[in-house]
Design an enzyme around this catalytic site. Structure first.
Site, PDB file in Angstrom:
ATOM      1  N   GLU A  16      -4.073   3.416  14.095  1.00 43.05           N
ATOM      2  CA  GLU A  16      -3.878   5.056  14.327  1.00 43.05           C
ATOM      3  C   GLU A  16      -3.739   4.511  16.472  1.00 43.05           C
ATOM      4  OE1 GLU A  16      -1.971   5.457  11.722  1.00 43.05           O
ATOM      5  OE2 GLU A  16      -3.096   5.201   9.785  1.00 43.05           O
ATOM      6  N   HIS A  46      -2.429   0.050  11.073  1.00 46.95           N
ATOM      7  CA  HIS A  46      -3.573   0.548   9.830  1.00 46.95           C
ATOM      8  C   HIS A  46      -4.828  -0.231  10.766  1.00 46.95           C
ATOM      9  CE1 HIS A  46      -0.037   3.362   8.992  1.00 46.95           C
ATOM     10  NE2 HIS A  46       0.212   2.434   8.735  1.00 46.95           N
ATOM     11  N   SER A  94       4.341   1.498  10.892  1.00 48.56           N
ATOM     12  CA  SER A  94       3.941   0.634   9.875  1.00 48.56           C
ATOM     13  C   SER A  94       4.793  -0.821   9.125  1.00 48.56           C
ATOM     14  CB  SER A  94       3.697   1.308   8.962  1.00 48.56           C
ATOM     15  OG  SER A  94       2.645   1.461   8.121  1.00 48.56           O
ATOM     16  N   ALA A  95       5.192  -0.308   8.779  1.00 53.37           N
ATOM     17  CA  ALA A  95       6.284  -1.290   7.268  1.00 53.37           C
ATOM     18  C   ALA A  95       6.769  -2.073   7.953  1.00 53.37           C
ATOM     19  CB  ALA A  95       6.734  -1.299   5.979  1.00 53.37           C
ATOM     20  N   GLY A 138       6.533   3.074   4.483  1.00 56.89           N
ATOM     21  CA  GLY A 138       6.148   2.504   3.138  1.00 56.89           C
ATOM     22  C   GLY A 138       5.953   0.917   2.688  1.00 56.89           C
TER      23      GLY A 138
HETATM   24 CA   LIG Z   1       2.166   1.220   3.860  1.00 55.85          CA
END
Ligand SMILES: [Ca+2]
Ligand SMILES: [Ca+2]
Lengths: 228, 228
Positions: free
Chosen positions: B185, B149, B112-113, B79
């Site tokens: 990714e 990413h 991710s985060a 997020g």
């Molecule tokens: Ca993000």
């Protein structure tokens, strides 16, 4: 309000023509967004010289605040927005720039990061948080935020990070967040007093908390943004 | 050091299979990176249920710190990285997560985060600074940073903002900045004690201050990163 601003999406140095109407001979340059301030200043000085302006850099001044106090016009260039904002705070020029632009009518030009710091906060920058500024609140020359280099989602992308629009939507999930104007490459915002207009060659996309986004064509009057 | 980490580039919830070797029945989920924590928890709970795990969310616990103290495994989802880190500080769980993972060997999964906050700092996140955390220093489960990413420059792009590599280079213009692993990714990093290996289907790009970047194939041993 005497405010005269030219806020450009990308990092190029154009916009010098904007100054011809303002009886300006010398421009105060703020190179804080890049690491090599001397090289950045030389590039900017060469460019402004071809346009017929002298350029002083705030980082060459004995007193940065004094340089801002004497400035005929201010140009803040692009680079990293966090580094720029932290340096504006560290050199204690942020408040003085606001005062000169809003009270004395000193023309302000910003490109990319220099556009971000002209707004309410840097919360909609695309840059990485490489240094920690004492706040995200910025110079506040306008009552909204800008996302420079705004890009539309690429339907063919396999990239799984958030799109730019999703990132701005996440910002608006937070309370009391101002409008965000997504300025695509090639567009710029001209603010004169209480009038704002979109210039350049591309549309801009306006994000308002709790409302669907709206597209504006080049030439649009965006003065409504100044009264929110 | 008992550390067991699975750090994923993208925001998907895979990686549940990783837990089968750890005798884990319940996973503590941290949904702080998204605004709607209930909806995020439901999605994660449904997913982990199909993999045979119970899932508790830290935001449902009376005492978040107590929930971390009792956790068999910790999963931090993706997020917005600033929102996530601020909530980790606000709920005072950051230090306790570090202690449980590094001292008690509690398995940690991040996507991710959730991968960003496992590193030294969030200074190489791609996210917008939508809220102001009390620091950019993160949980520090490894002595380097990650850019999730990670994307290569698009030679056909007319976009004039910095490329991802240029952004990371700007970070390394600052002094005392650790290595940055660019995880594309589809790649993930598995850390077990003092061993790290690159898993997944894509190469990773390692940026070291003052040196040219280096590409690593899937399957590469990256343990050297843990001793810097
Ligand atoms: Ca993000
Ligand atoms: Ca920038």
């Amino acid at each position: 309000m005497k405010r005269r601003l030219l806020l450009v999406s990308n990092s190029t140095l154009h916009g010098g023509g904007y100054l011809t109407t303002a009886n300006v001979k010398r421009v105060l340059f703020v190179p804080y967004a890049l690491h090599d301030r001397d090289a950045y200043t030389k590039t900017a000085r060469d460019k402004f010289s071809t346009l017929g302006y002298e350029l002083d850099s705030v980082h060459e001044a004995q007193s940065p605040v004094e340089a801002v106090r004497r400035a005929e016009a201010i140009f803040i260039g692009g680079g990293n927005t966090f580094r720029l904002l932290k340096s504006l705070y560290d050199n204690e020029v942020l408040t003085e720039i606001r005062r000169r632009v809003l009270e004395d009518g000193v023309p302000y030009m910003g490109s990319s990061a220099g556009t971000n710091v002209a707004t309410v906060s840097i919360s909609t920058t695309n840059d990485m948080p490489i240094v920690y500024p004492p706040a995200f609140a910025a110079i506040g020359l306008v009552p909204f935020n800008i996302n420079p280099h705004y890009v539309d989602p690429d339907p063919g992308s396999r990239h799984m990070g958030e799109t730019r629009e999703q990132r701005i939507t996440q910002y608006h999930e937070e309370t009391d967040t101002p409008c965000v104007l997504g300025l695509r490459e090639g567009s710029l915002l001209l603010v004169e007093g209480n009038t704002a207009s979109l210039l350049g060659t591309t549309k801009a996309r306006l994000f308002t908390r709790g409302k669907p986004p709206v597209e504006y064509d080049p030439g649009s009057d965006l003065s409504c943004l100044l009264t929110r």
